[in-house]
Motif scaffolding. Sequence first.
Motif, PDB file in Angstrom:
ATOM      1  N   MET A   1      26.689  40.644  32.633  1.00 46.06           N
ATOM      2  CA  MET A   1      27.258  41.080  33.902  1.00 46.06           C
ATOM      3  C   MET A   1      29.023  41.661  33.032  1.00 46.06           C
ATOM      4  O   MET A   1      30.017  40.855  32.450  1.00 46.06           O
ATOM      5  CB  MET A   1      27.621  39.302  34.810  1.00 46.06           C
ATOM      6  N   ALA A   2      29.768  42.101  33.854  1.00 49.78           N
ATOM      7  CA  ALA A   2      30.678  42.283  33.228  1.00 49.78           C
ATOM      8  C   ALA A   2      32.151  42.033  34.553  1.00 49.78           C
ATOM      9  O   ALA A   2      31.668  42.822  35.416  1.00 49.78           O
ATOM     10  CB  ALA A   2      30.925  44.250  33.633  1.00 49.78           C
ATOM     11  N   PHE A   3      32.987  41.427  34.333  1.00 54.59           N
ATOM     12  CA  PHE A   3      33.752  40.977  35.365  1.00 54.59           C
ATOM     13  C   PHE A   3      34.677  41.591  35.568  1.00 54.59           C
ATOM     14  O   PHE A   3      35.403  42.616  34.271  1.00 54.59           O
ATOM     15  CB  PHE A   3      34.372  39.761  34.935  1.00 54.59           C
ATOM     16  N   VAL A   4      35.651  42.298  36.324  1.00 49.75           N
ATOM     17  CA  VAL A   4      36.817  42.929  36.353  1.00 49.75           C
ATOM     18  C   VAL A   4      38.404  42.317  36.861  1.00 49.75           C
ATOM     19  O   VAL A   4      37.220  41.316  37.262  1.00 49.75           O
ATOM     20  CB  VAL A   4      36.635  43.814  37.634  1.00 49.75           C
ATOM     21  N   THR A   5      39.051  42.271  35.808  1.00 50.30           N
ATOM     22  CA  THR A   5      40.423  41.699  36.338  1.00 50.30           C
ATOM     23  C   THR A   5      41.513  42.433  36.921  1.00 50.30           C
ATOM     24  O   THR A   5      41.031  43.690  37.071  1.00 50.30           O
ATOM     25  CB  THR A   5      40.809  41.484  35.093  1.00 50.30           C
ATOM     26  N   ALA A   6      41.909  41.772  37.872  1.00 49.99           N
ATOM     27  CA  ALA A   6      42.726  42.220  38.630  1.00 49.99           C
ATOM     28  C   ALA A   6      44.156  41.477  39.410  1.00 49.99           C
ATOM     29  O   ALA A   6      44.315  40.039  38.465  1.00 49.99           O
ATOM     30  CB  ALA A   6      42.068  42.595  40.253  1.00 49.99           C
ATOM     31  N   ASN A   7      45.573  41.865  39.633  1.00 52.10           N
ATOM     32  CA  ASN A   7      46.582  41.802  39.174  1.00 52.10           C
ATOM     33  C   ASN A   7      47.168  41.808  40.825  1.00 52.10           C
ATOM     34  O   ASN A   7      47.520  42.679  41.227  1.00 52.10           O
ATOM     35  CB  ASN A   7      47.142  42.443  38.291  1.00 52.10           C
ATOM     36  N   ALA A   8      47.676  41.167  41.439  1.00 49.98           N
ATOM     37  CA  ALA A   8      48.476  40.775  42.533  1.00 49.98           C
ATOM     38  C   ALA A   8      49.727  40.052  42.585  1.00 49.98           C
ATOM     39  O   ALA A   8      49.882  39.554  41.399  1.00 49.98           O
ATOM     40  CB  ALA A   8      47.982  40.821  43.510  1.00 49.98           C
ATOM     41  N   ILE A  89      39.510  28.796  46.165  1.00 51.50           N
ATOM     42  CA  ILE A  89      40.086  29.763  46.064  1.00 51.50           C
ATOM     43  C   ILE A  89      39.124  30.436  44.940  1.00 51.50           C
ATOM     44  O   ILE A  89      38.527  32.056  45.008  1.00 51.50           O
ATOM     45  CB  ILE A  89      41.560  30.336  45.287  1.00 51.50           C
ATOM     46  N   LEU A  90      37.950  30.312  44.151  1.00 58.16           N
ATOM     47  CA  LEU A  90      37.231  30.393  43.484  1.00 58.16           C
ATOM     48  C   LEU A  90      36.235  30.947  44.062  1.00 58.16           C
ATOM     49  O   LEU A  90      35.154  31.101  43.711  1.00 58.16           O
ATOM     50  CB  LEU A  90      36.839  28.793  42.537  1.00 58.16           C
ATOM     51  N   GLN A  91      36.178  29.144  44.685  1.00 53.90           N
ATOM     52  CA  GLN A  91      34.668  28.879  45.763  1.00 53.90           C
ATOM     53  C   GLN A  91      34.000  30.396  46.667  1.00 53.90           C
ATOM     54  O   GLN A  91      33.976  31.184  46.334  1.00 53.90           O
ATOM     55  CB  GLN A  91      33.941  28.076  46.149  1.00 53.90           C
ATOM     56  N   LYS A  92      35.234  30.780  48.382  1.00 55.71           N
ATOM     57  CA  LYS A  92      35.142  31.080  48.556  1.00 55.71           C
ATOM     58  C   LYS A  92      35.368  32.452  48.449  1.00 55.71           C
ATOM     59  O   LYS A  92      34.574  33.409  49.037  1.00 55.71           O
ATOM     60  CB  LYS A  92      36.354  30.766  49.984  1.00 55.71           C
ATOM     61  N   TYR A  93      36.314  33.359  47.682  1.00 55.33           N
ATOM     62  CA  TYR A  93      36.395  34.352  47.060  1.00 55.33           C
ATOM     63  C   TYR A  93      35.554  35.607  45.842  1.00 55.33           C
ATOM     64  O   TYR A  93      35.974  36.373  45.894  1.00 55.33           O
ATOM     65  CB  TYR A  93      38.109  34.479  47.239  1.00 55.33           C
ATOM     66  N   LYS A  94      35.063  33.996  45.365  1.00 51.94           N
ATOM     67  CA  LYS A  94      33.801  33.722  44.740  1.00 51.94           C
ATOM     68  C   LYS A  94      33.881  35.196  42.960  1.00 51.94           C
ATOM     69  O   LYS A  94      34.145  35.585  43.047  1.00 51.94           O
ATOM     70  CB  LYS A  94      32.694  34.808  44.961  1.00 51.94           C
ATOM     71  N   VAL A  95      35.842  34.229  42.606  1.00 54.06           N
ATOM     72  CA  VAL A  95      35.833  34.703  41.192  1.00 54.06           C
ATOM     73  C   VAL A  95      36.186  33.611  40.255  1.00 54.06           C
ATOM     74  O   VAL A  95      35.680  32.857  40.370  1.00 54.06           O
ATOM     75  CB  VAL A  95      37.522  34.685  41.862  1.00 54.06           C
ATOM     76  N   GLU A 121      30.545  43.265  42.481  1.00 53.85           N
ATOM     77  CA  GLU A 121      29.712  42.887  44.022  1.00 53.85           C
ATOM     78  C   GLU A 121      30.533  42.207  44.646  1.00 53.85           C
ATOM     79  O   GLU A 121      30.334  42.482  46.220  1.00 53.85           O
ATOM     80  CB  GLU A 121      28.531  42.569  43.481  1.00 53.85           C
ATOM     81  N   ASP A 122      31.015  41.886  44.167  1.00 46.52           N
ATOM     82  CA  ASP A 122      32.317  40.402  45.183  1.00 46.52           C
ATOM     83  C   ASP A 122      34.572  41.439  45.179  1.00 46.52           C
ATOM     84  O   ASP A 122      34.655  40.782  45.755  1.00 46.52           O
ATOM     85  CB  ASP A 122      32.708  39.171  43.945  1.00 46.52           C
ATOM     86  N   GLN A 123      33.816  42.464  46.019  1.00 40.38           N
ATOM     87  CA  GLN A 123      35.063  43.018  45.508  1.00 40.38           C
ATOM     88  C   GLN A 123      35.752  42.834  46.887  1.00 40.38           C
ATOM     89  O   GLN A 123      36.842  42.875  47.089  1.00 40.38           O
ATOM     90  CB  GLN A 123      35.479  44.917  45.076  1.00 40.38           C
ATOM     91  N   LYS A 124      35.057  43.217  48.208  1.00 39.88           N
ATOM     92  CA  LYS A 124      35.408  42.548  49.609  1.00 39.88           C
ATOM     93  C   LYS A 124      36.116  41.413  49.227  1.00 39.88           C
ATOM     94  O   LYS A 124      37.009  40.922  50.186  1.00 39.88           O
ATOM     95  CB  LYS A 124      34.351  42.988  50.470  1.00 39.88           C
ATOM     96  N   ASN A 125      35.638  40.083  48.813  1.00 40.31           N
ATOM     97  CA  ASN A 125      36.156  38.542  49.325  1.00 40.31           C
ATOM     98  C   ASN A 125      37.709  39.104  48.055  1.00 40.31           C
ATOM     99  O   ASN A 125      38.430  38.144  49.309  1.00 40.31           O
ATOM    100  CB  ASN A 125      35.123  37.885  48.289  1.00 40.31           C
ATOM    101  N   VAL A 126      38.054  39.570  46.969  1.00 44.95           N
ATOM    102  CA  VAL A 126      38.600  39.834  46.500  1.00 44.95           C
ATOM    103  C   VAL A 126      40.315  40.910  47.388  1.00 44.95           C
ATOM    104  O   VAL A 126      40.972  40.151  47.802  1.00 44.95           O
ATOM    105  CB  VAL A 126      39.313  40.218  44.600  1.00 44.95           C
TER     106      VAL A 126
END
Length: 151
Positions: A1-8, A89-95, A121-126
């Motif tokens: 599984m490859a994780f995506v990294t995001a910044n905001a 933050i970790l559980q509900k948004y699946k990060v 596949e969890d992009q909507k959550n983030v």
Amino acid sequence: MAFVTANAGVKVNIKSQPDAFWTHIQLSTNWFRVAVPDLYTSIVLPDPSNSAVRTVTYGQSSQNIKSSTERITENSQAKLTYTVTAGDILQKYKVNTFQATILYPNDKWVEWNWTYNYLPEDQKNVIDLDADIAEIAAKTLAKLDNYLKKQ
């Protein structure tokens, strides 16, 4: 599984004195719930001998995030950085990971930035996570500033 990294992040212009504002950021365990009670119900140290770990319970103005456990990894004159180790933050948004940094005011602008990893596949959550964290961060900085201006 490859994780995506995001910044905001958010940037807020403050009117209060930067050093006083920063002192309250550094002592946020004590001050956030006083200055912003609608967002923070409590911030407690589960182990009083370890001030780097705190549990945050969010108030009525935080609709989706109700609790988090944070480890402060840096609290200096330049920045306050923390990593979320448990909670909504970790559980509900699946990060997989979540780290945030608040920077000392620069020309009266304060930045609160965050980085996290998630599965594609969890992009909507983030997308929801970014909106919710942005609201909490911007309100916290603005309301702390308003609190300090009244003191």
